[in-house]
Design a protein around this motif. Structure first.
Motif, mmCIF file in Angstrom:
data_model
loop_
_atom_site.group_PDB
_atom_site.id
_atom_site.type_symbol
_atom_site.label_atom_id
_atom_site.label_comp_id
_atom_site.label_asym_id
_atom_site.label_seq_id
_atom_site.Cartn_x
_atom_site.Cartn_y
_atom_site.Cartn_z
ATOM 1 N N CYS A 50 -33.598 22.807 -65.101
ATOM 2 C CA CYS A 50 -33.241 23.874 -64.344
ATOM 3 C C CYS A 50 -32.534 24.969 -65.377
ATOM 4 O O CYS A 50 -32.802 25.965 -65.507
ATOM 5 N N ALA A 51 -31.735 24.179 -66.255
ATOM 6 C CA ALA A 51 -31.104 25.151 -67.406
ATOM 7 C C ALA A 51 -32.097 25.770 -68.240
ATOM 8 O O ALA A 51 -32.208 27.240 -68.605
ATOM 9 N N GLU A 52 -33.408 25.040 -68.643
ATOM 10 C CA GLU A 52 -34.198 25.560 -69.494
ATOM 11 C C GLU A 52 -35.202 26.742 -68.866
ATOM 12 O O GLU A 52 -35.365 27.768 -69.271
ATOM 13 N N TRP A 53 -35.270 26.501 -67.782
ATOM 14 C CA TRP A 53 -36.123 27.457 -66.622
ATOM 15 C C TRP A 53 -35.130 28.725 -66.682
ATOM 16 O O TRP A 53 -35.840 30.051 -66.773
ATOM 17 N N SER A 54 -33.861 28.599 -66.480
ATOM 18 C CA SER A 54 -33.208 29.748 -66.324
ATOM 19 C C SER A 54 -32.993 30.666 -67.592
ATOM 20 O O SER A 54 -32.918 31.908 -67.626
ATOM 21 N N GLU A 84 -32.016 34.791 -60.515
ATOM 22 C CA GLU A 84 -32.491 35.369 -59.328
ATOM 23 C C GLU A 84 -31.629 34.507 -58.337
ATOM 24 O O GLU A 84 -31.398 33.568 -58.712
ATOM 25 N N PRO A 85 -31.235 35.180 -57.322
ATOM 26 C CA PRO A 85 -30.527 34.339 -56.215
ATOM 27 C C PRO A 85 -31.258 33.101 -55.951
ATOM 28 O O PRO A 85 -32.547 33.445 -55.626
ATOM 29 N N GLY A 86 -30.746 31.929 -55.670
ATOM 30 C CA GLY A 86 -31.469 30.842 -55.195
ATOM 31 C C GLY A 86 -30.704 29.563 -55.721
ATOM 32 O O GLY A 86 -29.636 29.741 -56.224
ATOM 33 N N GLN A 134 -40.775 9.765 -69.959
ATOM 34 C CA GLN A 134 -39.971 10.353 -69.129
ATOM 35 C C GLN A 134 -40.123 11.705 -69.328
ATOM 36 O O GLN A 134 -40.313 12.372 -70.426
ATOM 37 N N GLN A 135 -39.979 12.778 -68.289
ATOM 38 C CA GLN A 135 -40.179 13.978 -68.502
ATOM 39 C C GLN A 135 -39.272 14.866 -67.407
ATOM 40 O O GLN A 135 -39.157 14.532 -66.064
ATOM 41 N N PRO A 136 -38.560 15.902 -67.753
ATOM 42 C CA PRO A 136 -37.789 16.829 -66.629
ATOM 43 C C PRO A 136 -38.830 17.579 -65.933
ATOM 44 O O PRO A 136 -39.780 17.923 -66.475
ATOM 45 N N TYR A 137 -38.289 17.839 -64.587
ATOM 46 C CA TYR A 137 -39.024 18.718 -63.764
ATOM 47 C C TYR A 137 -38.384 19.404 -62.795
ATOM 48 O O TYR A 137 -37.328 18.717 -62.515
ATOM 49 N N ASN A 138 -38.425 20.575 -62.719
ATOM 50 C CA ASN A 138 -37.493 21.234 -61.708
ATOM 51 C C ASN A 138 -38.396 21.773 -60.692
ATOM 52 O O ASN A 138 -39.553 22.200 -60.561
ATOM 53 N N VAL A 139 -37.631 21.926 -59.425
ATOM 54 C CA VAL A 139 -38.389 22.925 -58.251
ATOM 55 C C VAL A 139 -37.159 23.804 -58.076
ATOM 56 O O VAL A 139 -36.057 23.509 -57.871
ATOM 57 N N SER A 140 -37.498 24.913 -58.002
ATOM 58 C CA SER A 140 -36.859 26.074 -57.966
ATOM 59 C C SER A 140 -37.028 26.697 -56.604
ATOM 60 O O SER A 140 -38.254 26.968 -55.996
ATOM 61 N N PHE A 141 -35.964 27.369 -55.762
ATOM 62 C CA PHE A 141 -35.909 27.783 -54.437
ATOM 63 C C PHE A 141 -35.362 29.182 -54.512
ATOM 64 O O PHE A 141 -34.536 29.598 -55.304
ATOM 65 N N ASP A 142 -36.073 30.107 -53.962
ATOM 66 C CA ASP A 142 -35.445 31.561 -53.745
ATOM 67 C C ASP A 142 -34.152 31.478 -52.524
ATOM 68 O O ASP A 142 -33.855 30.370 -52.313
ATOM 69 N N SER A 143 -33.773 32.848 -52.584
ATOM 70 C CA SER A 143 -32.662 32.950 -51.588
ATOM 71 C C SER A 143 -32.655 32.431 -50.276
ATOM 72 O O SER A 143 -31.903 32.369 -49.517
ATOM 73 N N ARG A 144 -34.166 32.166 -49.811
ATOM 74 C CA ARG A 144 -34.318 31.735 -48.427
ATOM 75 C C ARG A 144 -34.259 30.333 -48.305
ATOM 76 O O ARG A 144 -34.701 29.363 -47.338
ATOM 77 N N GLY A 145 -34.403 29.619 -49.715
ATOM 78 C CA GLY A 145 -34.401 28.141 -49.557
ATOM 79 C C GLY A 145 -35.946 27.702 -49.607
ATOM 80 O O GLY A 145 -36.162 26.462 -49.144
ATOM 81 N N LYS A 146 -36.656 28.471 -50.033
ATOM 82 C CA LYS A 146 -38.233 28.088 -50.269
ATOM 83 C C LYS A 146 -38.604 27.879 -51.626
ATOM 84 O O LYS A 146 -38.158 28.926 -52.568
ATOM 85 N N VAL A 147 -39.527 26.817 -51.626
ATOM 86 C CA VAL A 147 -40.041 26.772 -53.132
ATOM 87 C C VAL A 147 -40.803 28.200 -53.648
ATOM 88 O O VAL A 147 -41.427 28.673 -52.993
#
Length: 116
Positions: free
Chosen positions: A95-99, A59-61, A74-87
């Motif tokens: 992020c790679a795993e989320w993708s 998705e764009p973002g 330790q733990q990876p954590y991602n915050v993903s934003f839409d095309s408007r720059g909002k969480v």
């Protein structure tokens, strides 16, 4: 919904809340304070600069990678934003795993079906 299905949904919801990652890291500012709809600037005020910023592939973002540390873990954590720059999503993965998870969810299922 029928009763067995409601019970199953309730059980799965309850079990997902028992995730060790969420219990160990639930008081970390990124986990406790970042909410859907926040801007990139608001997230960085809470969590500081991310380890990396990548463009989303499904998705764009964009997506911010962080590494949480608590009690020697330790733990990876991602915050993903839409095309408007909002969480629009946060999770205990890179992020790679989320993708990859998003990509896999969009693939058509290959059930064996009726044996035709």
């Amino acid at each position: 919904m029928n009763s067995p299905l409601c019970t199953l949904v309730a059980l799965l919801t309850a079990l997902s809340g028992c995730n060790t990652d969420s219990q160990v890291f639930r008081n970390q500012p990124l986990v406790a304070k970042v909410e859907t709809g926040m801007s990139k600037e608001q997230v960085q005020q809470i969590g500081g600069p991310p380890l990396s910023i990548t463009d989303r592939s499904v998705e764009p973002g964009t997506c911010f990678d962080y590494r949480l540390t608590q009690s020697g873990q330790q733990q990876p954590y991602n915050v993903s934003f839409d095309s408007r720059g909002k969480v629009d999503h946060t999770s205990f993965m890179t992020c790679a795993e989320w993708s990859r998870a998003q990509q896999k969810a969009r693939e058509p299922s290959h059930s064996s079906g009726g044996g035709y």
